[in-house]
Design a protein around this motif. Structure first.
Motif, PDB file in Angstrom:
ATOM      1  N   LYS A 136     -70.091  30.098 -27.689  1.00  0.00           N
ATOM      2  CA  LYS A 136     -69.536  29.782 -29.007  1.00  0.00           C
ATOM      3  C   LYS A 136     -68.355  30.728 -29.218  1.00  0.00           C
ATOM      4  O   LYS A 136     -68.526  31.942 -29.221  1.00  0.00           O
ATOM      5  N   ILE A 137     -67.169  30.143 -29.400  1.00  0.00           N
ATOM      6  CA  ILE A 137     -65.954  30.951 -29.417  1.00  0.00           C
ATOM      7  C   ILE A 137     -65.173  30.785 -30.715  1.00  0.00           C
ATOM      8  O   ILE A 137     -65.038  29.672 -31.239  1.00  0.00           O
ATOM      9  N   LEU A 138     -64.677  31.916 -31.216  1.00  0.00           N
ATOM     10  CA  LEU A 138     -63.809  31.936 -32.394  1.00  0.00           C
ATOM     11  C   LEU A 138     -62.381  32.141 -31.887  1.00  0.00           C
ATOM     12  O   LEU A 138     -62.116  33.089 -31.149  1.00  0.00           O
ATOM     13  N   VAL A 139     -61.478  31.229 -32.247  1.00  0.00           N
ATOM     14  CA  VAL A 139     -60.091  31.297 -31.794  1.00  0.00           C
ATOM     15  C   VAL A 139     -59.210  31.788 -32.941  1.00  0.00           C
ATOM     16  O   VAL A 139     -59.186  31.186 -34.013  1.00  0.00           O
ATOM     17  N   VAL A 140     -58.496  32.896 -32.702  1.00  0.00           N
ATOM     18  CA  VAL A 140     -57.670  33.491 -33.750  1.00  0.00           C
ATOM     19  C   VAL A 140     -56.220  33.591 -33.294  1.00  0.00           C
ATOM     20  O   VAL A 140     -55.913  34.258 -32.298  1.00  0.00           O
ATOM     21  N   ASP A 141     -55.341  32.901 -33.996  1.00  0.00           N
ATOM     22  CA  ASP A 141     -53.902  32.954 -33.694  1.00  0.00           C
ATOM     23  C   ASP A 141     -53.176  32.432 -34.921  1.00  0.00           C
ATOM     24  O   ASP A 141     -53.657  31.498 -35.562  1.00  0.00           O
ATOM     25  N   ASP A 142     -52.038  33.028 -35.264  1.00  0.00           N
ATOM     26  CA  ASP A 142     -51.329  32.545 -36.455  1.00  0.00           C
ATOM     27  C   ASP A 142     -50.584  31.242 -36.176  1.00  0.00           C
ATOM     28  O   ASP A 142     -50.198  30.553 -37.110  1.00  0.00           O
ATOM     29  N   ALA A 143     -50.405  30.868 -34.909  1.00  0.00           N
ATOM     30  CA  ALA A 143     -49.707  29.624 -34.576  1.00  0.00           C
ATOM     31  C   ALA A 143     -50.721  28.515 -34.286  1.00  0.00           C
ATOM     32  O   ALA A 143     -51.543  28.627 -33.378  1.00  0.00           O
ATOM     33  N   HIS A 191     -67.017  24.902 -23.495  1.00  0.00           N
ATOM     34  CA  HIS A 191     -67.318  25.914 -24.504  1.00  0.00           C
ATOM     35  C   HIS A 191     -67.199  25.246 -25.870  1.00  0.00           C
ATOM     36  O   HIS A 191     -66.588  24.190 -25.995  1.00  0.00           O
ATOM     37  N   GLU A 192     -67.771  25.888 -26.877  1.00  0.00           N
ATOM     38  CA  GLU A 192     -67.716  25.322 -28.216  1.00  0.00           C
ATOM     39  C   GLU A 192     -66.840  26.218 -29.092  1.00  0.00           C
ATOM     40  O   GLU A 192     -67.095  27.412 -29.215  1.00  0.00           O
ATOM     41  N   VAL A 193     -65.800  25.644 -29.677  1.00  0.00           N
ATOM     42  CA  VAL A 193     -64.957  26.401 -30.604  1.00  0.00           C
ATOM     43  C   VAL A 193     -65.604  26.257 -31.978  1.00  0.00           C
ATOM     44  O   VAL A 193     -65.581  25.190 -32.579  1.00  0.00           O
ATOM     45  N   ALA A 237     -60.173  36.372 -39.580  1.00  0.00           N
ATOM     46  CA  ALA A 237     -60.889  36.594 -38.324  1.00  0.00           C
ATOM     47  C   ALA A 237     -62.144  37.439 -38.570  1.00  0.00           C
ATOM     48  O   ALA A 237     -63.227  37.112 -38.088  1.00  0.00           O
ATOM     49  N   VAL A 238     -61.996  38.514 -39.327  1.00  0.00           N
ATOM     50  CA  VAL A 238     -63.124  39.405 -39.613  1.00  0.00           C
ATOM     51  C   VAL A 238     -64.180  38.651 -40.436  1.00  0.00           C
ATOM     52  O   VAL A 238     -65.374  38.712 -40.139  1.00  0.00           O
ATOM     53  N   GLU A 239     -63.726  37.906 -41.454  1.00  0.00           N
ATOM     54  CA  GLU A 239     -64.662  37.144 -42.305  1.00  0.00           C
ATOM     55  C   GLU A 239     -65.442  36.126 -41.480  1.00  0.00           C
ATOM     56  O   GLU A 239     -66.659  36.004 -41.606  1.00  0.00           O
ATOM     57  N   LEU A 240     -64.724  35.394 -40.619  1.00  0.00           N
ATOM     58  CA  LEU A 240     -65.384  34.362 -39.813  1.00  0.00           C
ATOM     59  C   LEU A 240     -66.319  34.980 -38.781  1.00  0.00           C
ATOM     60  O   LEU A 240     -67.367  34.425 -38.479  1.00  0.00           O
ATOM     61  N   TYR A 241     -65.942  36.138 -38.262  1.00  0.00           N
ATOM     62  CA  TYR A 241     -66.829  36.796 -37.297  1.00  0.00           C
ATOM     63  C   TYR A 241     -68.166  37.136 -37.971  1.00  0.00           C
ATOM     64  O   TYR A 241     -69.233  36.878 -37.429  1.00  0.00           O
ATOM     65  N   GLN A 242     -68.074  37.711 -39.171  1.00  0.00           N
ATOM     66  CA  GLN A 242     -69.291  38.097 -39.907  1.00  0.00           C
ATOM     67  C   GLN A 242     -70.160  36.875 -40.194  1.00  0.00           C
ATOM     68  O   GLN A 242     -71.384  36.932 -40.099  1.00  0.00           O
ATOM     69  N   ASP A 274     -70.060  34.194 -29.736  1.00  0.00           N
ATOM     70  CA  ASP A 274     -70.319  34.906 -28.481  1.00  0.00           C
ATOM     71  C   ASP A 274     -69.059  35.638 -28.026  1.00  0.00           C
ATOM     72  O   ASP A 274     -69.124  36.635 -27.319  1.00  0.00           O
ATOM     73  N   LEU A 275     -67.914  35.095 -28.428  1.00  0.00           N
ATOM     74  CA  LEU A 275     -66.634  35.605 -27.942  1.00  0.00           C
ATOM     75  C   LEU A 275     -65.532  35.271 -28.935  1.00  0.00           C
ATOM     76  O   LEU A 275     -65.605  34.252 -29.615  1.00  0.00           O
ATOM     77  N   VAL A 276     -64.512  36.136 -28.994  1.00  0.00           N
ATOM     78  CA  VAL A 276     -63.340  35.876 -29.832  1.00  0.00           C
ATOM     79  C   VAL A 276     -62.090  35.978 -28.972  1.00  0.00           C
ATOM     80  O   VAL A 276     -61.965  36.906 -28.173  1.00  0.00           O
ATOM     81  N   THR A 277     -61.165  35.016 -29.136  1.00  0.00           N
ATOM     82  CA  THR A 277     -59.831  35.200 -28.561  1.00  0.00           C
ATOM     83  C   THR A 277     -58.954  35.589 -29.747  1.00  0.00           C
ATOM     84  O   THR A 277     -58.931  34.892 -30.755  1.00  0.00           O
ATOM     85  N   MET A 278     -58.292  36.731 -29.640  1.00  0.00           N
ATOM     86  CA  MET A 278     -57.588  37.322 -30.778  1.00  0.00           C
ATOM     87  C   MET A 278     -56.121  37.560 -30.454  1.00  0.00           C
ATOM     88  O   MET A 278     -55.794  38.307 -29.544  1.00  0.00           O
ATOM     89  N   ASP A 279     -55.263  36.919 -31.233  1.00  0.00           N
ATOM     90  CA  ASP A 279     -53.822  37.151 -31.101  1.00  0.00           C
ATOM     91  C   ASP A 279     -53.526  38.569 -31.586  1.00  0.00           C
ATOM     92  O   ASP A 279     -54.213  39.069 -32.471  1.00  0.00           O
TER      93      ASP A 279
END
Length: 119
Positions: A3-10, A26-28, A38-43, A48-53
């Protein structure tokens, strides 16, 4: 499958990355366009993983990594950086990121990094 959180301003970058991840089964589970979200969504989602710009408005990826790692020391975060941001990548790794991928995204490189960080 992670389960992945994708973080990018674009939005385009989030879409590109999401497509690579979904294609690899994988599941976004969420997307954020700045470090505060990003911090709010992580909490909320505990992915399982974050891709962070790195470079984003309101709160940079590095600040977001520090904040997430303070609350969740086991968080797995991969930084995404444009070419020539080596200094920032080093800072991000020092802040607790596990790996980094460079834009434009290379599908193989992205999936390798994810496999490495999750194993």
């Amino acid at each position: 499958m992670a389960k992945i959180l994708v973080v990018d301003d674009a939005k385009f970058m989030r879409m590109t990355l999401s497509n690579i991840l979904v294609k690899a089964n994988h599941e976004v589970i969420g997307e954020a366009d700045n470090g505060i979200k990003a911090v709010e969504l992580y909490q909320e989602l505990k992915p399982d993983l974050v891709t962070m710009d790195i470079t984003m408005p309101e709160k940079s990826g590095i600040e977001a990594v520090k904040e997430i790692k303070e609350q969740f020391p086991n968080a797995k975060i991969i930084m995404c950086s444009a070419m020539g941001q080596q200094k920032m990548v080093v800072e991000a790794i020092e802040a607790g990121a596990k790996d980094f991928i460079v834009k434009p995204f290379d599908e193989g490189r992205v999936l390798d990094a994810i496999k490495r960080v999750l194993s």
